[in-house]
Structure formats: C-alpha cells, structure tokens
Design a protein around this motif. Sequence first.
Motif, PDB file in Angstrom:
ATOM      1  N   ARG A  28     133.809  93.275 126.912  1.00  0.00           N
ATOM      2  CA  ARG A  28     132.487  93.520 126.326  1.00  0.00           C
ATOM      3  C   ARG A  28     132.616  94.368 125.057  1.00  0.00           C
ATOM      4  O   ARG A  28     131.997  94.071 124.030  1.00  0.00           O
ATOM      5  CB  ARG A  28     131.583  94.213 127.347  1.00  0.00           C
ATOM      6  CG  ARG A  28     130.138  94.327 126.879  1.00  0.00           C
ATOM      7  CD  ARG A  28     129.252  95.013 127.889  1.00  0.00           C
ATOM      8  NE  ARG A  28     129.698  96.391 128.083  1.00  0.00           N
ATOM      9  CZ  ARG A  28     130.010  96.916 129.278  1.00  0.00           C
ATOM     10  NH1 ARG A  28     129.940  96.189 130.361  1.00  0.00           N
ATOM     11  NH2 ARG A  28     130.398  98.172 129.370  1.00  0.00           N
ATOM     12  N   ASP A  29     133.440  95.406 125.111  1.00  0.00           N
ATOM     13  CA  ASP A  29     133.655  96.244 123.927  1.00  0.00           C
ATOM     14  C   ASP A  29     134.310  95.441 122.803  1.00  0.00           C
ATOM     15  O   ASP A  29     133.982  95.621 121.634  1.00  0.00           O
ATOM     16  CB  ASP A  29     134.513  97.452 124.270  1.00  0.00           C
ATOM     17  CG  ASP A  29     133.782  98.466 125.127  1.00  0.00           C
ATOM     18  OD1 ASP A  29     132.529  98.390 125.202  1.00  0.00           O
ATOM     19  OD2 ASP A  29     134.452  99.326 125.724  1.00  0.00           O
ATOM     20  N   THR A  32     131.723  93.282 121.143  1.00  0.00           N
ATOM     21  CA  THR A  32     130.838  94.125 120.334  1.00  0.00           C
ATOM     22  C   THR A  32     131.523  94.527 119.032  1.00  0.00           C
ATOM     23  O   THR A  32     130.917  94.474 117.964  1.00  0.00           O
ATOM     24  CB  THR A  32     130.443  95.388 121.122  1.00  0.00           C
ATOM     25  OG1 THR A  32     129.855  95.005 122.352  1.00  0.00           O
ATOM     26  CG2 THR A  32     129.456  96.238 120.342  1.00  0.00           C
ATOM     27  N   THR A  35     131.667  91.640 116.582  1.00  0.00           N
ATOM     28  CA  THR A  35     130.368  91.426 115.948  1.00  0.00           C
ATOM     29  C   THR A  35     130.123  92.443 114.838  1.00  0.00           C
ATOM     30  O   THR A  35     129.720  92.088 113.734  1.00  0.00           O
ATOM     31  CB  THR A  35     129.240  91.525 116.996  1.00  0.00           C
ATOM     32  OG1 THR A  35     129.503  90.601 118.039  1.00  0.00           O
ATOM     33  CG2 THR A  35     127.894  91.242 116.378  1.00  0.00           C
ATOM     34  N   HIS A  36     130.394  93.703 115.131  1.00  0.00           N
ATOM     35  CA  HIS A  36     130.210  94.749 114.118  1.00  0.00           C
ATOM     36  C   HIS A  36     131.147  94.535 112.930  1.00  0.00           C
ATOM     37  O   HIS A  36     130.761  94.725 111.780  1.00  0.00           O
ATOM     38  CB  HIS A  36     130.436  96.132 114.712  1.00  0.00           C
ATOM     39  CG  HIS A  36     129.343  96.587 115.628  1.00  0.00           C
ATOM     40  ND1 HIS A  36     128.033  96.674 115.245  1.00  0.00           N
ATOM     41  CD2 HIS A  36     129.370  96.965 116.921  1.00  0.00           C
ATOM     42  CE1 HIS A  36     127.302  97.097 116.247  1.00  0.00           C
ATOM     43  NE2 HIS A  36     128.093  97.276 117.295  1.00  0.00           N
TER      44      HIS A  36
END
Length: 100
Positions: A28-29, A32, A35-36
């Motif tokens: 999950r990290d 994320t 995406t960032h």
Amino acid sequence: MANQPLLTYKSLDDIRARKEVLRKELQRDNSTMKTHWNTLFHKDESSALPSHRFANIMTTGASVFDGIIFAWKIYNRLGGKKKITHKRNKGFLASLFSGR
C-alpha cells in the motif's frame, strides 16, 4: 516502528500472519509513493495552454540570458581579458625614488 512494543510470537502462524500484514502495508505504501512520485515529476502536458508554453519559454530565455551575463561578469572579474595599461610619466622625483 520504534514506538511499537515488541511483539511476542507463540507460533509460526503468528509470525506468518504478522509478515502478511507487513507485506500488505508495504504494498500500500509503495503504491502511494508511486502515485506521489508520478504526480510530482511527470506533469500532464495535455492541459498546457499556448500562453503557458509562451510564458515558460520567456522565463527560460530570461534565465539563460541572466546566466550568460553572470558568467561574463565572473569571467571579467577573475581576470578574463587582460587590459593593456600604459605607463604614465610619474615625474622626475617619482622616477628617482621608484628604483628604475
């Protein structure tokens, strides 16, 4: 992680369960962060208006011009082109005391 208490495991199933939880958190990290990263470094060019492109070109041109002027000043300050200096006539008394 440092502020979490040390977990005690009673069996291999406990360790496997904890390992699976940590793996899901890492995935999950990771998604994320991807995406960032993509939003930070890869801009969407389809939304760029011609006026924005022109403004960006003008800003880049001004920055390049400023860099060239700065480089020229540094070049001259650090002894770029040597200027020819002419010897002046210092007068009779100054020539006697100068040692030449």
